[in-house]
Design an enzyme around this catalytic site. Structure first.
Site, mmCIF file in Angstrom:
data_model
loop_
_atom_site.group_PDB
_atom_site.id
_atom_site.type_symbol
_atom_site.label_atom_id
_atom_site.label_comp_id
_atom_site.label_asym_id
_atom_site.label_seq_id
_atom_site.Cartn_x
_atom_site.Cartn_y
_atom_site.Cartn_z
ATOM 1 C CG ASP A 84 12.417 12.520 5.842
ATOM 2 O OD1 ASP A 84 12.374 13.423 4.980
ATOM 3 O OD2 ASP A 84 12.305 11.319 5.569
ATOM 4 N N GLY A 112 11.988 1.037 2.732
ATOM 5 C CA GLY A 112 11.172 -0.173 2.733
ATOM 6 C C GLY A 112 9.808 0.072 2.130
ATOM 7 C CB SER A 113 7.503 -1.966 0.417
ATOM 8 O OG SER A 113 7.836 -3.269 0.849
ATOM 9 C CB ILE A 134 -0.937 0.018 1.222
ATOM 10 C CG1 ILE A 134 -0.119 -0.059 2.528
ATOM 11 C CG2 ILE A 134 -1.935 -1.125 1.147
ATOM 12 C CD1 ILE A 134 -0.972 0.037 3.770
ATOM 13 N N GLY A 135 2.169 1.100 0.021
ATOM 14 C CA GLY A 135 3.058 2.249 -0.009
ATOM 15 C C GLY A 135 4.495 1.794 0.029
ATOM 16 N N GLY A 143 8.790 3.458 0.558
ATOM 17 C CA GLY A 143 9.629 4.577 0.942
ATOM 18 C C GLY A 143 11.066 4.316 0.588
ATOM 19 C CE LYS A 144 17.745 7.537 1.257
ATOM 20 N NZ LYS A 144 18.410 8.760 1.771
#
Length: 597
Positions: free
Chosen positions: A454, A346-347, A340-341, A343-344
């Site tokens: 961040d 991981g998923s 469902i998403g 990132g830098k």
């Protein structure tokens, strides 16, 4: 009394001269510093300055007391007992006083001091008489004192002698006589001889007697000896006794507490017997637990999750349960659907943990850098509990040694997708509500000394009722603003503050700048413009104001410009940001849709 007679006051020893006056007695005594003598006092005639050899007597009127004394017949004295002579006065030489000219003051004075007077008496002259100057100029002895007169004759000759050279006692006519102030004669006392115990004290004999042997005190028999006295405890001994008593009381209290704890504590479980191995084997990576500690520093290796308990009787099973509190068995996880998403690092996938919907974040790499980020995020998430921060549930590893971080599931997606690709647009009331949630979470982190570093729209998750929560604290770290340190450049360049991109020291103001870029996304619903190093990564405020919709509240766009200023000191704190957003939110009318406050 004769004028010019030199007298001494018995009580004070002051020297004076009898002079003629206009008072009731017809005369007064001039003592230099004062006139007349104190009431109920006596004087002594010590010298007559007038020559009475021709038999002439002074015509000075005698006092009433003296006239009455002459009219009364002398008392009948016993012929058998001759009159006793008066005892001589102790040889005390009076100190001559310097006469001072002043007006008559018949009142009493104490201490030979006078008060200044302005009005002089008109009855007679205030100058001293000739007799006073003769007495004051008469020669004295070597020490400057007047010579003492001869001893006074017996009382029988007092009535026949009228020249004033003998002792005369003058009393006040209106007051009774005063007893004599002469000190009583004391006989020399003899020292008493010290006597031993149980022997009466006997004074020494006055008559000479042959020397007697010294008295010997009787030796007490064992029966007569008194019982020995107990030594009085010294202050140090008392303090030691008190300390010992306090220590005993503390020991008793500790023993009672231990007994109560033993009664309340359940019986320890017996450890499960492990099969004996001939040789030690290395643990498998999938069985290694990720260390989670309460310290700020990162831990390397495979250290314990929880510090050792101070109790020595703690069972092995209880310790293992405490260590496994943040570790989730991979078999308890169930994955649902695709990712469902991402990132830098991981998923993210949707799944269930023991029937509860959760978000499972799988890390792409398993190296030292990833391990450090995992430990940092777990350390921060484990200690943070806030309504606007995604709740951390635990960590798990599969057979391939892949790390999975389990958090609560937010079914509304992230803020970036809702603004850029969302089907349902957000109202200004909802945008202000989301901005308020983000500011509250950042204010909570800064109060505990944590920087996010961040902050961006992809790390802000939404729920179905459009409430925002902050996530992805992998780059967050503890900081101390007093230490001026240069940190590494991390984060995403579009949302990063200029001081971070320029590799300068920074503080909480970097999160304020990133929050301002998020406000740019919320207001314009577009991706922020890129900033370039030739402009020192400065935010272009005029270009942003051109993109602001007309429906936007003016204070909302002004707050966005203030948060993105180049100078960190000119940016507002999150306390001021919260007040500004709350005021704007309260000023807007409620939406027609359901209010999710």
């Amino acid at each position: 009394m004769n004028v010019g007679v030199k007298v001494r006051e018995i009580s004070t020893g002051s020297i004076g001269v009898i002079e003629k006056g206009n008072n009731q007695n017809g005369f007064f005594v001039n003592f230099g510093s004062r006139k007349n003598w104190k009431r109920n006092n006596e004087v002594e005639v010590i010298q007559n300055t007038i020559d009475n050899s021709n038999g002439k007597q002074s015509t000075t009127p005698k006092p009433i007391a003296q006239q009455q004394q002459q009219q009364q017949p002398p008392p009948q004295q016993s012929q058998q007992q001759p009159p006793q002579p008066l005892k001589p006065i102790p040889a005390t030489r009076p100190v001559p006083t310097i006469p001072k000219v002043q007006s008559e003051d018949p009142g009493p004075r104490f201490g030979n001091f006078t008060l200044p007077t302005t009005n002089s008496s008109t009855k007679y002259s205030t100058l001293p008489s000739r007799q006073f100057f003769e007495v004051s100029s008469s020669p004295g002895d070597e020490n400057g004192t007047f010579k003492r007169s001869a001893a006074p004759p017996p009382p029988s000759s007092l009535s026949s002698n009228q020249n004033g050279s003998n002792l005369n006692k003058v009393q006040s006519p209106s007051r009774p006589s005063i007893p004599s102030f002469e000190p009583p004669t004391q006989q020399p006392t003899q020292p008493l001889q010290k006597s031993p115990r149980n022997v009466p004290i006997v004074p020494k004999r006055t008559n000479p007697s042959p020397p007697s042997p010294p008295l010997q005190s009787p030796q007490p028999t064992p029966q007569q000896q008194p019982p020995p006295l107990k030594p009085i405890p010294q202050p140090q001994q008392q303090q030691q006794q008190q300390q010992q008593q306090q220590q005993q009381q503390q020991q008793q209290q500790q023993q009672q507490q231990q007994q109560q704890q033993q009664q309340q504590q359940p019986p320890p479980l017996k450890p499960i017997p492990q099969p004996q191995q001939s040789q030690p084997t290395q643990p498998i990576k999938s069985q290694i637990q990720i260390p989670i500690t309460n310290t700020n520093g990162n831990t390397n290796g495979h250290s314990s999750l929880v510090e050792k308990s101070p109790r020595n009787n703690e069972s092995t099973a209880t310790t293992a349960t405490t260590k496994d509190m943040w570790n989730i068995d991979y078999k308890e996880l169930k994955f649902v659907g695709n990712e469902i998403g991402s990132g830098k690092y991981g998923s993210v996938s949707l799944g269930y943990w023991l029937g509860t919907p959760v978000a499972i974040k799988k890390l792409h790499e398993n190296n030292e850098e990833t391990e450090i980020l995992v430990q940092r995020e777990l350390q921060i998430l484990k200690e943070i509990r806030h309504p606007q921060i995604v709740q951390f549930l635990g960590v798990s590893r599969n057979e391939k040694d892949e790390i999975h971080i389990i958090t609560e599931f937010m079914d509304g997606g992230d803020l970036f997708d809702a603004l850029i690709f969302g089907d349902i647009p957000l109202t200004w009331k909802e945008k202000l509500r989301i901005s308020l949630d983000i500011a509250q979470s950042c204010r909570f982190l800064h109060a505990r000394g944590i920087l996010h570093r961040d902050l961006k729209s992809q790390n802000i998750l939404l729920s179905t009722n459009r409430r925002a929560k902050l996530c992805d604290l992998g780059l967050a770290r503890m900081f101390e603003e007093r230490i001026n340190k240069r940190y590494t450049c991390v984060g995403t360049e579009i949302w990063m503050a200029p001081e971070v991109c320029l590799d300068q020291s920074y503080s909480t103001a970097v999160d304020v700048f990133s929050f301002g870029i998020v406000l740019v996304e919320i207001i314009t619903e577009k991706i922020p413009d890129e900033r370039f190093p030739q402009h020192r990564f400065q935010f272009d405020a005029p270009a942003f104001l051109k993109k602001v919709p007309k429906e936007c509240p003016p204070d909302f766009s002004k707050l966005c410009v203030d948060c993105t200023k180049y100078n960190p000191k000119e940016r507002p704190s999150f306390i001021k940001v919260l007040d500004t957003i709350q005021n704007i939110y309260d000023s807007l009318p409620d939406d027609d849709e359901e209010n999710y406050d």
